[in-house]
Design an enzyme around this catalytic site. Sequence first.
Site, mmCIF file in Angstrom:
data_model
loop_
_atom_site.group_PDB
_atom_site.id
_atom_site.type_symbol
_atom_site.label_atom_id
_atom_site.label_comp_id
_atom_site.label_asym_id
_atom_site.label_seq_id
_atom_site.Cartn_x
_atom_site.Cartn_y
_atom_site.Cartn_z
ATOM 1 N N HIS A 182 22.509 -1.988 -18.109
ATOM 2 C CA HIS A 182 23.255 -0.865 -18.672
ATOM 3 C C HIS A 182 23.654 -1.297 -20.084
ATOM 4 C CE1 HIS A 182 24.234 -0.671 -14.315
ATOM 5 N NE2 HIS A 182 24.282 0.629 -14.465
ATOM 6 N N ASP A 209 26.425 -3.723 -20.121
ATOM 7 C CA ASP A 209 26.186 -5.066 -19.567
ATOM 8 C C ASP A 209 25.729 -6.000 -20.672
ATOM 9 O OD1 ASP A 209 26.366 -3.863 -17.032
ATOM 10 O OD2 ASP A 209 24.200 -3.547 -16.974
HETATM 11 C C1 XUL Z 1 25.198 1.913 -8.292
HETATM 12 C C2 XUL Z 1 23.851 1.540 -8.769
HETATM 13 C C3 XUL Z 1 23.692 1.362 -10.236
HETATM 14 C C4 XUL Z 1 22.389 1.835 -10.763
HETATM 15 C C5 XUL Z 1 22.274 1.826 -12.254
HETATM 16 O O1 XUL Z 1 25.287 2.115 -6.934
HETATM 17 O O2 XUL Z 1 22.954 1.345 -7.989
HETATM 18 O O3 XUL Z 1 23.895 0.015 -10.519
HETATM 19 O O4 XUL Z 1 21.336 1.086 -10.246
HETATM 20 O O5 XUL Z 1 23.285 2.526 -12.875
#
Ligand code: XUL
Length: 439
Positions: free
Chosen positions: A102, A105
Amino acid sequence: MAEIFKNIPEIKYEGPQSKNPFAFKYYDPDRIVMGKKMSEQLPFAMAWWHNLGANGVDMFGRGTIDKSFGASAEGTIEHAKAKVDAGIEFMKKLGIKYYCWHDVDLVPEDEDINVTNERLDIISDYILEKTAGTDIKCLWGTANMFSHPRFMNGAGSTNDVNVYCFAAAQVKKAIDITVKLGGKGYVFWGGREGYETLLNTRVKFEQENIANLMRMARDYGRSIGFKGTFLIEPKPKEPMKHQYDFDAATAIGFLKEYGLDKDFKMNIEANHATLAGHTFQHELRISRINDMLGSIDANQGDMMLGWDTDCFPSNVYDTTLAMYEIVKNGGLPVGINFDSKNRRPSNTYEDMFHAFILGMDSFAFGLLKAAEIIEDGRLEGFVDKKYSSFESELGQKIRRGETTLAELAEKASEMKNVATPVSGAQEYLEGVLNNILLN
Ligand code: XUL
Ligand code: CO
C-alpha cells in the site's frame, strides 16, 4: 549495506526428509511440474505491510517484534529505506521474486499529500536502485483508503466530495508508482466501501461512485501505459459490517453492471472467502469459470474465530484444492501474495522465515498434489460420468438452449416417471482425495 537477518542462510530445497528448519521440504523452484518450473507456477510475493510493517501490535497490546531494521527512528524516510533493505534481503534469502504494497506501507503519510507523494517518489527510486540487477519486481500496488480518519465513511463510497478527491489522488499516485515499479496488477480492496447501517446510507449512490472511481483508475492507468490487470479483492465484512464486494459472485456482477469486467479480475483471499461463508476453492472456482481469476492473497483463517486472522497457510487440503483451480485456470495472470502475518508471540526474525517456508511449502505441496489429481483422473472421470446423460441428443439440444418447456413437458409425460440420478458419491471422492494426498 549491513546484513539484517544475520545467522539466517539462503533457504534451499532439501526435500521432505530434511529436518533443517531453514530448508524447503517441498518447494523446489527448478522442478518441472506439468511442463513448467515450480517457481513459474508459484509466483510468490511478500506483503510489505505484514512482513516489514506489522510488529505484533493488537487491540490489547503493544508490538512484540522490533521492525526498525536498524533505523534510528520509525516513521522516517531512513526507516522506509531500512524496510526496503530488509525486504530485499528477505526476498533474496527465500528466492521470492515479487512484493506487494500500500502507498502508506512504503512511506510514512504526511498531513500534506504533496509531501507524501514526494516521499513515494524518493522510495520508489530507492527500490529501483536496490533491485537493479536482481529478479525482484513489484507484483501489485494499492492505495490505503481505509486507515486515515478521512475515510471513516468510505473512499469511493464516501459522502464527502473532498474526501472523494483525496481517494482519487491516492489512487492516481499509487498507479503511477505501480507502473514505475513494473507492477503486474493494481488492487482495490474495499476496506470501508460498505455500511454500518442502512439508516444513513444511499447504497446505489455509493456503488455508482465506487464504479466511477474504478473507471477513472482504469482510464488513467491505460493512459500512462499500464498493461497489467486491475483487481478487486472481495471481502464481506471487517472493518465494515457489510462490504459491497461481498464475494467473487457479487464483485463480478458489479464489474459487469458497470462495464469494468474487461479490465478487472479477482484477487481472491482465502480468509475473506471463509468470512463470506465460502471455501477458498469456491471463490477460486467462481472466478475461474467467469474468466475472472487474476491473483490470490494466500493465507488462512482460524475456524474457531470469526475474524480475519491472516494466518500463514498450513492446511494442505485447502492449498491442494486451491492449486487445482489455479492449474485449471492455466496459472494466474498476476500471482500469489502472502497476505499473512506471524502470530504475535512469534516475534523473532527466525519466525518470519519459518512463516514463509511454511506458506511456500504448503503451496508447493498443493501444486504437486493438484498435478497428481489431474494425472490420476479418478475425480475428473467421475464428474464426466456424472453429467454424461447430457451427451444424449436431448441433452445436447438442452445445452444449446434450443428446447422449450412445452417440449420437455411432453417428454416427461411420455416417460411418466424418472428414477433418481446417479449417486454423488461424495465419501468415495473424499477418500480418493485423501488417497492422493496421503501417498
Ligand atoms: C485486508 C486485506 C488487505 C488487502 C489490500 O483484509 O486483505 O490487506 O489485501 O488492501
Ligand atoms: Co488481502
